[in-house]
Design a protein around this motif. Structure first.
Motif, PDB file in Angstrom:
ATOM      1  N   ARG A 150      25.082  31.173  44.095  1.00 46.15           N
ATOM      2  CA  ARG A 150      26.222  32.079  44.297  1.00 46.15           C
ATOM      3  C   ARG A 150      25.685  33.509  44.176  1.00 46.15           C
ATOM      4  O   ARG A 150      25.191  33.900  43.114  1.00 46.15           O
ATOM      5  CB  ARG A 150      27.337  31.824  43.284  1.00 46.15           C
ATOM      6  CG  ARG A 150      28.564  32.722  43.478  1.00 46.15           C
ATOM      7  CD  ARG A 150      29.595  32.471  42.379  1.00 46.15           C
ATOM      8  NE  ARG A 150      30.222  31.175  42.521  1.00 46.15           N
ATOM      9  CZ  ARG A 150      31.411  30.962  43.090  1.00 46.15           C
ATOM     10  NH1 ARG A 150      32.074  31.989  43.587  1.00 46.15           N
ATOM     11  NH2 ARG A 150      31.908  29.750  43.160  1.00 46.15           N
ATOM     12  N   GLU A 179      31.275  36.724  48.509  1.00 43.94           N
ATOM     13  CA  GLU A 179      30.167  36.021  47.865  1.00 43.94           C
ATOM     14  C   GLU A 179      29.606  34.955  48.802  1.00 43.94           C
ATOM     15  O   GLU A 179      30.364  34.294  49.534  1.00 43.94           O
ATOM     16  CB  GLU A 179      30.622  35.354  46.564  1.00 43.94           C
ATOM     17  CG  GLU A 179      30.950  36.313  45.449  1.00 43.94           C
ATOM     18  CD  GLU A 179      31.340  35.581  44.176  1.00 43.94           C
ATOM     19  OE1 GLU A 179      30.900  35.994  43.097  1.00 43.94           O
ATOM     20  OE2 GLU A 179      32.079  34.583  44.284  1.00 43.94           O
ATOM     21  N   LYS A 203      26.629  37.679  45.119  1.00 40.07           N
ATOM     22  CA  LYS A 203      27.550  38.685  45.633  1.00 40.07           C
ATOM     23  C   LYS A 203      26.854  39.456  46.743  1.00 40.07           C
ATOM     24  O   LYS A 203      25.732  39.942  46.587  1.00 40.07           O
ATOM     25  CB  LYS A 203      27.975  39.629  44.509  1.00 40.07           C
ATOM     26  CG  LYS A 203      29.144  40.514  44.886  1.00 40.07           C
ATOM     27  CD  LYS A 203      29.674  41.250  43.665  1.00 40.07           C
ATOM     28  CE  LYS A 203      30.908  42.049  44.036  1.00 40.07           C
ATOM     29  NZ  LYS A 203      31.469  42.779  42.857  1.00 40.07           N
TER      30      LYS A 203
END
Length: 600
Positions: free
Chosen positions: A410, A450, A412
């Motif tokens: 994950r 994201e 951003k």
């Protein structure tokens, strides 16, 4: 109390009284177990008529009512369908379904809800509670209606349920993340919520830094704003500093004598160095087994709408695009049941939708070996294919085919990361090389700014059933006295007896105790009720269809201490005759012209 006015209110104010009683017709092939009206029920039919049909059996017996009515957003395509005897409202029937262009949609919503809430009030027990989910479209009007019907003093709380687990970035103004739960009690002074289980996070606040033999503890304040006559004194800290008194405008919560007794018992914490201002130690072993429910329910504790759709797909199969209802998550209903029911409660949901309430009731019974009962009402055509089918599956078990998802990355997506896109691509390729053999697919998605990389794997397994039975019912022909009068309809004995018993006593009857052979209807408040009736027109024309002296003697001898109320088409006695023989028997006429109808 301010009264809410809406168009049509004068016509629907007592409409619930004019709705005819309808018998519940059981369909053994669609339920589980032996058909019975005193167990779990799923009713298909208009919920106004269904609630009226339930009154003779369940008036004042329901412990918890949860309803999820139309939010009236203008996009739900719900229809106003009540047959109210007023020209203006009859015109409404021509304008269905209701949408955003309907300038009277709020009036129609209020007119739809009013009689249903009146009947729900009659079904609720004196110790029961009502829970209603709404959003900003009708919350304020819904609360005013409930204040009028229940009394504003019966409003317990308004719970804010965080229905969204992530913001909706496409929202024009605000991302609406919550719905409301209006909570009312029939008798607020006597109703008390159950405690909610303490979460792991709550328990983690209790530690035992000083190895106290009483176990984990947390600190609590020693001062409060409420005036306390013995709550002003100085305290000498063990480190030497003198506290002249409590903070300005506040008072110590215990007297000086009590304070030093607590200190002697190692219940006062002075900080790790012994020089801090005092706090009282509250031990986990001494607090109540649970916490008082709060009015903010976060999605982690009460579920979200996204989770509810995933849940129904998992049970019913298909995809989220196939789900045409907006189900509530079981975690939300689980929480309501935890707060508002005990092991033997009766739970009613008259806007049943996908059957979440029944699912949660069965789950609660499995968890605590309870005997809660559910009553679901759904008027739409999917009552059998979706509502009841879901209950069949969760009760008996079902095969589940789905996917497990494991998050592998994950990130951003900032501007700096976009400038290093090649490096990010290499990172994803490494993940695919390292974990590709573990999953059926490595999926890359961008959501809310994201990049999310997940490994997905197909899963096939059998979900064990929760147990439980239910009876599937539809609504029979209405029991209308004017049609009995003409002989047009002659309802079965048990149906007419149950309705008459409730009408005469305002109490629920018990169809299982009704006896057509002896004409027995039931007993209430020291009085036994009888119905001399058979659904046979020829018999109703005979002298047997009457309260006779022989029948009065018979029931008087069998129950000498009781008073008797006998419903019959005719009466062959009179008060003087009955009194002379000491018979405490009273006559109540059925439509006496009934037995005079000539054969066709």
């Amino acid at each position: 109390m301010t009264e809410l006015y809406f168009k049509g209110k004068e016509f629907v104010y007592n409409h619930h009284l004019t709705v005819p009683h309808r018998p519940l017709e059981m369909h053994a092939d669609k339920g589980i177990g032996d058909p019975r009206l005193d167990g779990n029920l799923i009713l298909q039919g208009d919920n106004l008529h269904a609630l009226k049909a339930l009154l003779p059996i369940y008036a004042g017996k329901v412990d918890c009512i949860f309803i999820d009515p139309p939010y009236n957003t203008g996009n739900e395509s719900w229809s106003y369908s009540d047959s109210v005897n007023a020209p203006m409202i009859r015109e409404w029937l021509q304008d269905n379904p209701i949408n955003t262009d309907d300038k009277l949609r709020h009036d129609k919503w209020c007119a739809m809800m009013w009689p249903r809430l009146r009947l729900l009030y009659d079904l609720l027990s004196e110790s029961g509670s009502l829970w209603v989910t709404l959003d900003d479209n009708e919350f304020h009007r819904g609360k005013q209606i409930l204040d009028e019907i229940f009394g504003d003093e019966s409003h317990v709380a308004t719970v804010v349920w965080q229905k969204a687990d992530s913001p909706k970035n496409t929202a024009k103004h605000f991302s609406v993340d919550h719905d409301y739960l209006l909570v009312y009690a029939k008798d607020k002074e006597s109703w008390r919520p159950n405690l909610i289980d303490r979460t792991e996070a709550m328990t983690a606040r209790y530690t035992n830094s000083d190895n106290d033999p009483r176990g984990p503890w947390m600190t609590g304040d020693l001062d409060a704003r409420n005036y306390y006559s013995k709550g002003e004194y100085s305290i000498q800290i063990p480190g030497g500093r003198l506290i002249p008194g409590p903070p300005k405008g506040r008072y110590w919560t215990v007297s000086e004598d009590k304070f030093w007794k607590l200190d002697a018992d190692n219940r006062i914490y002075w900080g790790a160095d012994g020089k801090s201002e005092p706090n009282v130690k509250k031990f986990l072993s001494e607090v109540r087994d649970g916490v008082v429910p709060q009015t903010l329910w976060r999605w982690q504790d009460a579920g979200s709408t996204r989770h509810s759709k995933t849940e129904i797909v998992r049970i019913m199969g298909g995809s989220e695009e196939d789900i045409f209802v907006t189900p509530k998550p079981t975690k939300l209903i689980d929480r309501i049941l935890k707060v508002a029911t005990d092991a033997d409660s009766i739970v009613l949901d008259s806007f049943a939708g996908s059957g979440t309430t029944a699912h949660s009731v069965l789950k609660a019974n499995q968890q605590d070996s309870g005997n809660r009962k559910f009553i679901l009402v759904e008027m739409e055509g999917y009552a059998n294919e979706l509502t009841a089918e879901r209950v069949r599956r969760v009760s008996q078990g079902y095969d589940f085919t789905g996917k497990t998802k494991t998050e592998l990355l994950r990130e951003k997506l900032t501007w700096s990361w976009l400038n290093k896109a090649d490096r990010l691509k290499e990172q994803i390729e490494k993940i695919e090389n390292l974990h590709g053999h573990e999953f059926d697919e490595i999926k890359k998605t961008v959501k809310n700014g994201e990049l999310i990389v997940t490994g997905e794997k197909k899963v096939e397994k059998r979900v064990e059933g929760l147990g439980g039975e239910f009876t599937y019912c539809t609504l029979g022909a209405p029991i209308e006295m004017d049609k009995i009068l003409t002989g047009e309809t002659l309802p079965p004995f048990v149906d007419l007896a149950t309705v008459l018993f409730h009408t005469a006593t305002n109490l629920p009857g018990d169809p299982a105790k009704v006896d057509s052979d002896t004409f027995f209807m039931g007993e209430a408040n020291g009085q036994i009720l009888w119905l001399v009736y058979k659904p046979e027109l020829d018999w109703l024309k005979t002298p047997d269809a009457a309260l006779s002296l022989s029948f009065a003697r018979k029931i008087g001898e069998e129950h000498p201490k009781a008073r008797h109320l006998v419903f019959a088409p005719a009466n062959h006695t009179n008060p003087k005759m009955l009194a002379k023989e000491g018979l405490k028997v009273e006559f109540a006429p059925l439509p006496y012209a009934l037995y005079r109808v000539e054969k066709a």
